[in-house]
Design an enzyme around this catalytic site. Structure first.
Site, short mmCIF file in Angstrom:
data_model
loop_
_atom_site.label_atom_id
_atom_site.label_comp_id
_atom_site.label_asym_id
_atom_site.label_seq_id
_atom_site.Cartn_x
_atom_site.Cartn_y
_atom_site.Cartn_z
N GLY A 100 -21.45 10.77 7.56
CA GLY A 100 -22.67 11.25 6.91
C GLY A 100 -22.39 12.23 5.79
O GLY A 100 -21.30 12.80 5.70
N ARG A 139 -27.78 18.79 3.97
CA ARG A 139 -28.37 20.11 4.16
C ARG A 139 -27.37 21.25 4.00
O ARG A 139 -27.74 22.41 3.89
CB ARG A 139 -29.05 20.17 5.54
CG ARG A 139 -30.33 19.37 5.61
CD ARG A 139 -30.80 19.17 7.05
NE ARG A 139 -30.12 18.06 7.70
CZ ARG A 139 -30.34 17.68 8.96
NH1 ARG A 139 -31.20 18.33 9.72
NH2 ARG A 139 -29.69 16.65 9.47
N ALA A 161 -18.38 10.71 11.47
CA ALA A 161 -18.11 11.68 10.41
C ALA A 161 -18.34 11.08 9.03
O ALA A 161 -17.72 11.48 8.05
CB ALA A 161 -16.67 12.18 10.52
N GLU A 168 -36.50 9.96 17.90
CA GLU A 168 -36.09 10.98 16.92
C GLU A 168 -37.26 11.90 16.60
O GLU A 168 -38.42 11.47 16.61
CB GLU A 168 -35.60 10.31 15.64
CG GLU A 168 -34.26 9.63 15.78
CD GLU A 168 -33.20 10.55 16.35
OE1 GLU A 168 -32.88 11.56 15.71
OE2 GLU A 168 -32.70 10.28 17.46
C1 UD1 Z 1 -28.51 12.87 15.75
C2 UD1 Z 1 -29.28 11.99 16.75
C3 UD1 Z 1 -30.27 12.85 17.51
C4 UD1 Z 1 -29.57 14.01 18.18
C5 UD1 Z 1 -28.72 14.80 17.18
C6 UD1 Z 1 -27.84 15.78 17.90
C7 UD1 Z 1 -29.44 9.79 15.72
C8 UD1 Z 1 -30.30 8.83 14.99
N1 UD1 Z 1 -29.97 10.96 16.04
O1 UD1 Z 1 -29.46 13.36 14.80
O2 UD1 Z 1 -30.95 12.07 18.51
O3 UD1 Z 1 -30.51 14.86 18.80
O4 UD1 Z 1 -27.85 13.93 16.44
O5 UD1 Z 1 -27.10 16.59 17.04
O6 UD1 Z 1 -28.31 9.47 16.01
N2 UD1 Z 1 -23.34 9.75 10.60
C9 UD1 Z 1 -22.53 8.69 10.24
N3 UD1 Z 1 -23.07 7.64 9.57
C10 UD1 Z 1 -24.40 7.58 9.27
C11 UD1 Z 1 -25.22 8.66 9.64
C12 UD1 Z 1 -24.67 9.73 10.32
O7 UD1 Z 1 -21.32 8.72 10.51
O8 UD1 Z 1 -24.81 6.59 8.67
C13 UD1 Z 1 -22.74 10.90 11.32
C14 UD1 Z 1 -22.91 12.22 10.62
O9 UD1 Z 1 -21.83 12.48 9.73
C15 UD1 Z 1 -22.95 13.21 11.78
C16 UD1 Z 1 -23.49 12.39 12.93
O10 UD1 Z 1 -23.36 11.03 12.56
O11 UD1 Z 1 -21.64 13.66 12.11
C17 UD1 Z 1 -24.97 12.71 13.22
O12 UD1 Z 1 -25.74 12.45 12.07
P1 UD1 Z 1 -26.92 13.39 11.62
O13 UD1 Z 1 -27.53 12.81 10.39
O14 UD1 Z 1 -26.48 14.79 11.59
O15 UD1 Z 1 -27.93 13.11 12.84
P2 UD1 Z 1 -29.07 14.06 13.37
O16 UD1 Z 1 -30.27 13.96 12.49
O17 UD1 Z 1 -28.52 15.42 13.62
CA CA Z 2 -26.60 16.51 13.12
#
Ligand code: UD1
Ligand code: CA
Length: 453
Positions: free
Chosen positions: A10, A14, A8, A155
C-alpha cells in the site's frame, strides 16, 4: 507448518511522505523489520513480503535480511487482491498462512504464537486477532456469535451507524488454512465503499472462523499517520523502560530518556535525564550515564560514567570516566580507569589503561599505551588533506599543553613532550623533546623605545 505473508504494497497516503510507509523508522528499526522479527518466533517455512508501491525501495531496504521472498502486487486493489497474488507461489502448499500487515509493528511474539496455537487446536479454517476498543474508528468491525465464531467483518467505511457501535475490531492479523483460503480468494468482489478487494470478506465464506481477543490492545495499533507513529513510539518506550526498571536499572526522569529495544542494560545501571541509548549498546553494572548523553552502538564496561557526551561505535572499559562534553566516534577503545575529559574528541583511537586525555584535545587514528597523559590542548594532525596517518604513543608518555603531533608519528615509552611543541619526527624512549622556538628576552627594550619617542 506456517508460511508468513506480510502486506506491504500500500501507498500509506496518510503518512504524507516520500518514504514508503513500512520503511518509516520506529525506535531504530523500520515498521516492516519489526513485523518480520515478531513473526520469526513461529519459525516459518517461508517469509513472503507483498510489495507494490515503491517496491524497488522496499526491496532494497530489506536486501540484507536472509530468506525473504518478494511478491509484487503491481496495482494496489486492496488487501484481498494482495493475497490473491500468492496463489501461483503457494499452489501445492498444504499448511497454514499467517497474514500480517507491514504497518502493525508492536505485536508480541507470544500473541502470534497464541493465535496459531488456537488455530491448530480448534482446527479452524481461519483464526483472527481482534480487540475491543473504546474508540474503534477506522478499523473493520468483527461480528461474532457467542462462541467467538466470526460471521462477518465490515469495514468502517461500509458500516451503518448501528454497526459502527460494535467495538470489536479486526487487527489485520490472520491465520488461514491455506487450501481453504485459496478456494475462496478468486471469488472476492470489490462492491464496497472503497471499490477494493477486501481480505476480511473471505471470512463469511470460510468455516469455522474464530476471533481471538488480544490481551493488550496496544499491540495491534496500526500506523497510518505520523500521530500513530508517535503513539507507537511512546508505547514501545514504556515497554522498554518498564522492562529495564523491573530488571534493576534506575531511570531518573524516565520521560526524558529514550532507549531502543535493542539496548542491553545490567542491574544497578543509572540513566540520568535527557539521555538516549541507541542501537546495539550494552552498559554493564554500576555505570552512570548522563545527564544529556547519547550512546549509540557502544559497549560500556562496569562503573563507567559518561556525562553530557556523545559516544558512538565505541568501547569504554571498566572504571573510566567520560565527559563532560566529550565525543567518541568511529571505533574508539578506551581502556580501564581512563579519564576522557572536557571538550575532547576521539576518533578511531585506542587508549591503554589508566590513560588520561583530560582537556581540549583531538586524537584521531591514534594508539596510546598505558598511563599516558595527554596534556591540555594536544592535537594530532592526522590528515594531510589526502590521507589519514597514524600516531603511536608509548606507555607512560606525557605530552605538554598545546602540543601538535604531526602524523605519521611514533613517540616511544616515557617520552616528555614540552608544552607548545610541534612534533614531526619519531621520538625514542625516555627522551625529552622540545620543538618550539626558543624564547628571546631583550632586557630594557621598552625603555629604549620610549626614549626614542
Ligand atoms: C485493514 C483492514 C481492517 C483492519 C485494519 C487493521 C482491510 C480491507 N481492512 O484496514 O479490517 O481493521 O487493517 O489495521 O483489509 N495493502 C497492500 N495492498 C493493497 C492495499 C493494502 O499490500 O492493495 C497493505 C498496506 O500496505 C498495509 C496493509 O495492507 O500494510 C493494510 O492496508 P490499509 O490500507 O492500511 O488497511 P486499513 O484501512 O488499515
Ligand atoms: Ca492500516
Amino acid at each position: 507448518m506456517v508460511v508468513v505473508a506480510i502486506l506491504a504494497a500500500g501507498r500509506g497516503t496518510r503518512m504524507k511522505s516520500n518514504l514508503p510507509k513500512v520503511l518509516h523508522s520506529l525506535g531504530g528499526q523500520s515498521l516492516i523489520e519489526r513485523v518480520l522479527e515478531s513473526s520469526r518466533a513461529l519459525l516459518p517455512s517461508r517469509q513472503i513480503v507483498i510489495v507494490g508501491y515503491q517496491a524497488v525501495e522496499v526491496k532494497a531496504a530489506m536486501q540484507s535480511i536472509p530468506n525473504l521472498e518478494f511478491v509484487e502486487q503491481t496495482e494496489q486493489l486492496g488487501t484481498g487482491h494482495a493475497i490473491q497474488q500468492l496463489l501461483p507461489y503457494l499452489e501445492n502448499y498444504n499448511g497454514d498462512l499467517l497474514v500480517l500487515s507491514g504497518d502493525v509493528p508492536l505485536l508480541r511474539k507470544e500473541t502470534l504464537k497464541h493465535l496459531v496455537q488456537i488455530h491448530t487446536e480448534h482446527n479452524n479454517a481461519a483464526t483472527l486477532l481482534t480487540a475491543q476498543l473504546s474508540n474503534p474508528k477506522g478499523y473493520g468491525r468483527v461480528f461474532c456469535n457467542s462462541e467467538n465464531i466470526v460471521q462477518q467483518i465490515i469495514e468502517d467505511k461500509d458500516c451503518t451507524p448501528t454497526q459502527k457501535q460494535n467495538c470489536r475490531i479486526n487487527a489485520g492479523v490472520y491465520c488461514f488454512r491455506w487450501q481453504d483460503l485459496a478456494k475462496v480468494l478468486p471469488h472476492l468482489r470489490a462492491d464496497n465503499a472503497q471499490k477494493e478487494y477486501y481480505l476480511p470478506d473471505v471470512v463469511s465464506q470460510l468455516q469455522p472462523v474464530m476471533a481471538v481477543d488480544v490481551q493488550d490492545y496496544q499491540e495491534i495499533l496500526g500506523i497510518n499517520d505520523r500521530l500513530q507513529l508517535a503513539t507507537a513510539y511512546e508505547i514501545l518506550q514504556r515497554r522498554v523502560k518498564e522492562k529495564w526498571m523491573a530488571a534493576g536499572v534506575t531511570l531518573i526522569d524516565p520521560n526524558s530518556i529514550t532507549i531502543d529495544d535493542t539496548v542491553e542494560l545490567q542491574p544497578d545501571v543509572t540513566i540520568e535525564p535527557q539521555t538516549h541509548l541507541r542501537g546495539n549498546t550494552v552498559i554493564q553494572t554500576g555505570s552512570r550515564i548522563g545527564p544529556g548523553s547519547l550512546i549509540e552502538n557502544s559497549h560500556l564496561g562496569e562503573n563507567v560514567t559518561v556525562s553530557y557526551s556523545v559516544v558512538t561505535d565505541s568501547v569504554v572499559q571498566s572504571g573510566s570516566r567520560v565527559g563532560p562534553y566529550a565525543h567518541l566516534r568511529n571505533h574508539v577503545e578506551v581502556g580501564a580507569s581512563c579519564r576522557v575529559g572536557n571538550f575532547v574528541e576521539l576518533k578511531n583511537s585506542k587508549l591503554g589503561d589508566r590513560t588520561n586525555v583530560a582537556h581540549l584535545s583531538y586524537l584521531g587514528d591514534t594508539v596510546t599505551g598505558n598511563r599516558v597523559n595527554i596534556g591540555a590542548g594536544t592535537i594530532t594532525a592526522n590528515y594531510d588533506g589526502v590521507n589519514k596517518h597514524k600516531t603511536i604513543i608509548g606507555d607512560g608518555t606525557k605530552t605538554g599543553s598545546n602540543s601538535v603531533l604531526v602524523a605519521p608519528l611514533t613517540l616511544g615509552n616515557d617520552v616528555y613532550v614540552a608544552a607548545g611543541s610541534t612534533i614531526t619526527e619519531d621520538v625514542p624512549d625516555d627522551s625529552l623533546v622540545i620543538a618550539r622556538t626558543r624564547q628571546v628576552v631583550k632586557p630594557g627594550w621598552r625603555k629604549k623605545q620610549k626614549t626614542e619617542d
